[in-house]
Design a protein around this motif. Sequence first.
Motif, mmCIF file in Angstrom:
data_model
loop_
_atom_site.group_PDB
_atom_site.id
_atom_site.type_symbol
_atom_site.label_atom_id
_atom_site.label_comp_id
_atom_site.label_asym_id
_atom_site.label_seq_id
_atom_site.Cartn_x
_atom_site.Cartn_y
_atom_site.Cartn_z
ATOM 1 N N ARG A 24 29.783 34.874 32.486
ATOM 2 C CA ARG A 24 28.602 34.351 33.069
ATOM 3 C C ARG A 24 28.645 33.132 33.878
ATOM 4 O O ARG A 24 27.750 33.174 34.683
ATOM 5 C CB ARG A 24 27.851 33.933 31.714
ATOM 6 N N ARG A 25 29.538 32.355 33.798
ATOM 7 C CA ARG A 25 29.603 31.243 34.650
ATOM 8 C C ARG A 25 29.833 31.746 36.173
ATOM 9 O O ARG A 25 29.361 31.018 37.073
ATOM 10 C CB ARG A 25 31.018 30.470 34.431
ATOM 11 N N TYR A 26 30.431 32.903 36.519
ATOM 12 C CA TYR A 26 30.600 33.259 37.655
ATOM 13 C C TYR A 26 29.870 34.522 38.104
ATOM 14 O O TYR A 26 29.829 34.902 39.324
ATOM 15 C CB TYR A 26 32.141 33.785 38.018
ATOM 16 N N TYR A 27 28.773 35.026 37.319
ATOM 17 C CA TYR A 27 28.053 36.263 37.656
ATOM 18 C C TYR A 27 27.034 35.950 38.778
ATOM 19 O O TYR A 27 26.518 34.794 38.356
ATOM 20 C CB TYR A 27 27.251 36.293 36.154
ATOM 21 N N ARG A 28 27.017 36.622 39.628
ATOM 22 C CA ARG A 28 25.913 36.383 40.884
ATOM 23 C C ARG A 28 26.364 35.064 41.383
ATOM 24 O O ARG A 28 25.410 34.443 41.985
ATOM 25 C CB ARG A 28 24.548 36.486 40.407
ATOM 26 N N THR A 29 27.515 34.631 41.647
ATOM 27 C CA THR A 29 27.844 33.596 42.340
ATOM 28 C C THR A 29 28.999 34.179 43.240
ATOM 29 O O THR A 29 29.512 35.171 43.108
ATOM 30 C CB THR A 29 28.672 32.384 41.645
ATOM 31 N N PRO A 30 28.913 33.569 44.786
ATOM 32 C CA PRO A 30 29.889 34.352 45.622
ATOM 33 C C PRO A 30 31.664 33.876 45.191
ATOM 34 O O PRO A 30 31.898 32.657 45.650
ATOM 35 C CB PRO A 30 29.428 33.222 46.896
ATOM 36 N N VAL A 31 32.147 34.643 44.525
ATOM 37 C CA VAL A 31 33.684 34.482 44.287
ATOM 38 C C VAL A 31 34.490 35.173 45.176
ATOM 39 O O VAL A 31 34.084 36.146 45.766
ATOM 40 C CB VAL A 31 33.973 34.796 42.597
ATOM 41 N N ALA A 32 35.591 34.519 45.499
ATOM 42 C CA ALA A 32 36.635 35.060 46.117
ATOM 43 C C ALA A 32 37.335 36.230 45.361
ATOM 44 O O ALA A 32 37.474 36.314 44.156
ATOM 45 C CB ALA A 32 37.636 34.096 46.549
ATOM 46 N N VAL A 33 37.419 37.368 46.238
ATOM 47 C CA VAL A 33 37.990 38.682 45.529
ATOM 48 C C VAL A 33 39.549 39.024 46.087
ATOM 49 O O VAL A 33 39.437 39.085 47.391
ATOM 50 C CB VAL A 33 37.001 39.655 45.946
ATOM 51 N N ASP A 34 40.328 38.862 45.332
ATOM 52 C CA ASP A 34 41.680 39.536 45.437
ATOM 53 C C ASP A 34 41.826 40.940 45.233
ATOM 54 O O ASP A 34 41.095 41.517 44.511
ATOM 55 C CB ASP A 34 42.728 38.567 44.759
ATOM 56 N N THR A 35 42.948 41.675 45.771
ATOM 57 C CA THR A 35 43.041 43.174 45.745
ATOM 58 C C THR A 35 44.518 43.035 44.983
ATOM 59 O O THR A 35 45.430 42.653 45.468
ATOM 60 C CB THR A 35 43.065 43.679 46.971
ATOM 61 N N LYS A 36 44.452 44.002 43.748
ATOM 62 C CA LYS A 36 45.648 44.176 43.209
ATOM 63 C C LYS A 36 46.590 45.207 43.620
ATOM 64 O O LYS A 36 46.091 46.016 44.468
ATOM 65 C CB LYS A 36 45.193 44.281 41.599
ATOM 66 N N ALA A 37 47.553 45.367 43.075
ATOM 67 C CA ALA A 37 48.602 46.463 43.532
ATOM 68 C C ALA A 37 47.964 47.788 43.800
ATOM 69 O O ALA A 37 48.072 48.615 44.504
ATOM 70 C CB ALA A 37 49.773 46.400 42.879
ATOM 71 N N ASP A 38 47.081 47.883 42.442
ATOM 72 C CA ASP A 38 46.392 49.353 42.540
ATOM 73 C C ASP A 38 45.087 49.344 43.171
ATOM 74 O O ASP A 38 44.225 50.463 42.987
ATOM 75 C CB ASP A 38 46.141 49.442 40.858
ATOM 76 N N GLU A 39 44.927 48.392 44.217
ATOM 77 C CA GLU A 39 43.614 48.345 44.964
ATOM 78 C C GLU A 39 42.313 48.015 44.308
ATOM 79 O O GLU A 39 41.296 47.839 44.835
ATOM 80 C CB GLU A 39 43.327 49.709 45.546
ATOM 81 N N SER A 40 42.333 47.533 42.940
ATOM 82 C CA SER A 40 41.204 46.945 42.164
ATOM 83 C C SER A 40 41.025 45.645 42.625
ATOM 84 O O SER A 40 42.053 45.023 42.922
ATOM 85 C CB SER A 40 41.319 47.460 40.970
ATOM 86 N N PRO A 41 39.767 45.074 42.426
ATOM 87 C CA PRO A 41 39.473 43.918 42.834
ATOM 88 C C PRO A 41 39.574 43.000 41.790
ATOM 89 O O PRO A 41 39.595 43.311 40.398
ATOM 90 C CB PRO A 41 38.186 43.814 43.072
ATOM 91 N N VAL A 42 40.045 41.757 41.825
ATOM 92 C CA VAL A 42 40.157 40.738 40.479
ATOM 93 C C VAL A 42 39.682 39.213 41.089
ATOM 94 O O VAL A 42 39.742 39.057 42.535
ATOM 95 C CB VAL A 42 41.633 40.869 39.943
ATOM 96 N N THR A 43 38.872 38.465 40.316
ATOM 97 C CA THR A 43 38.498 37.465 40.628
ATOM 98 C C THR A 43 38.863 36.240 39.622
ATOM 99 O O THR A 43 39.529 36.556 38.721
ATOM 100 C CB THR A 43 36.879 37.319 40.631
#
Lengths: 260, 260
Positions: A24-43
């Motif tokens: 909830r703390r980060y929902y609908r806030t502009p968070v940086a997105v990293d891409t994991k080895a399987d191409e899925s996003p993580v924040t």
Amino acid sequence: MTHCPDDLIALAHRLAEAGGAAARRYYRTPVAVDTKADESPVTIADREAESAIRAILALERPEDGIIGEEHGRERTGASHVWVIDPIDGTKSFLAGRPIFGTLIALFRDGVPILGLIDQPIVHDRWLGAAGRQTTLNGAPCQIRPCPALADAVLATTAPDIFSAAELTRFATLQRATRRTMYGGDCYNYGLMAAGFLDIVLESSMQPHDWAALVPVVEGAGGSISDWSGAPLRLESGRGDVLASGDRRCHAAALELLAEG
Amino acid sequence: MTHCPDDLIALAHRLAEAGGAAARRYYRTPVAVDTKADESPVTIADREAESAIRAILALERPEDGIIGEEHGRERTGASHVWVIDPIDGTKSFLAGRPIFGTLIALFRDGVPILGLIDQPIVHDRWLGAAGRQTTLNGAPCQIRPCPALADAVLATTAPDIFSAAELTRFATLQRATRRTMYGGDCYNYGLMAAGFLDIVLESSMQPHDWAALVPVVEGAGGSISDWSGAPLRLESGRGDVLASGDRRCHAAALELLAEG
């Protein structure tokens, strides 16, 4: 028959609260997105949610094992192993859709005895526990009857998860059902357990994606297996999942998938 | 420049309240599902929501025209025409997913001057009105910058809406973007207007599906057109829609769609 103790259920609820608070703390806030080895996003939201859950387990269940999506595996040979996906549906989370979920599962001697799906924005929480009926926000819930595939509503998160061969089998099942819904991740399995969908078909799933779903689906009277009908296993290495409300749908879907 | 009067905005909010109340009454209850000529599902919730909206319009704006998804067209030659989709995303509604929406649009002399997207379970409401910035729950919102297609998050409700030729063009656009999300209906356009998605591509849309989206997207700084870049028109008979946050994405997507 195996039974899930009350204190472990209460703990699972507290783990979900901790994970949900981070989400909830980060929902609908502009968070940086990293891409994991399987191409899925993580924040940072995924990572903080899992850290919050692990901090509680470290205090209260220091001897238990943990398999978490973001922070890896510890003590997986322990009798009790928690399997955690802090934010299942990170793409939905990032897009501001309130249908992602925190997944908490507990295996005892290799058998899933507890599964919890929590949607921390809408406040939908499914709890499945060995020896009990699945609940949605505390009220018992169950699958709906759907004797014929032709009447079934099918859901899958994205056709892109399927290999070319899997896509052919998905299309075969899709043609045999009434209609298909896309998107949804873990939320689809909860909705199926509450009687609003009939079949979910997916692949490329990791244990943290499916572990919590098993007790939720089974405790609501549904069926969940791989595409060959075998139980999902932590160490199988397979990621194909078929879940159905009505067992007649499950049998018919398995038959089609075998042909396809 | 055209401007949308305050009293019409206030009325649109009341229409959304009335539609949303009907939707909430039937949400996650077992409603009977009829299938329309276009194979899409419809329920008593859709019909009652639109009837509730029309009852208010009949009292307060008896001379205005109405185009509604469920109860047809009246006085479409009037200077003011309301275009209503009581529940956009009926499949999501039926599955108990809180991402369907009530859509209210107002055309003045053929130009859309007001658009409202309301999600009555989560209580998300986007309002776009000529001469004003789009708001989400009363707070101004805007699209996010996304200069390059390669960084764009693409959304579409279902690949099944596309014809074979359209699917090829969708796949071309998909390959050029970062990732694709499925499901979502009108909610995707609202999330794009709030800066959480970059592109939405769809087809087979009716005026009641897209009318409300135009002021919401444009009032947030976004672009919305058909796949050739032409403005969406009530009487065009086309149903292809491309919406983008950053206008550079829109231009690049149009170029790819033209080639595809």
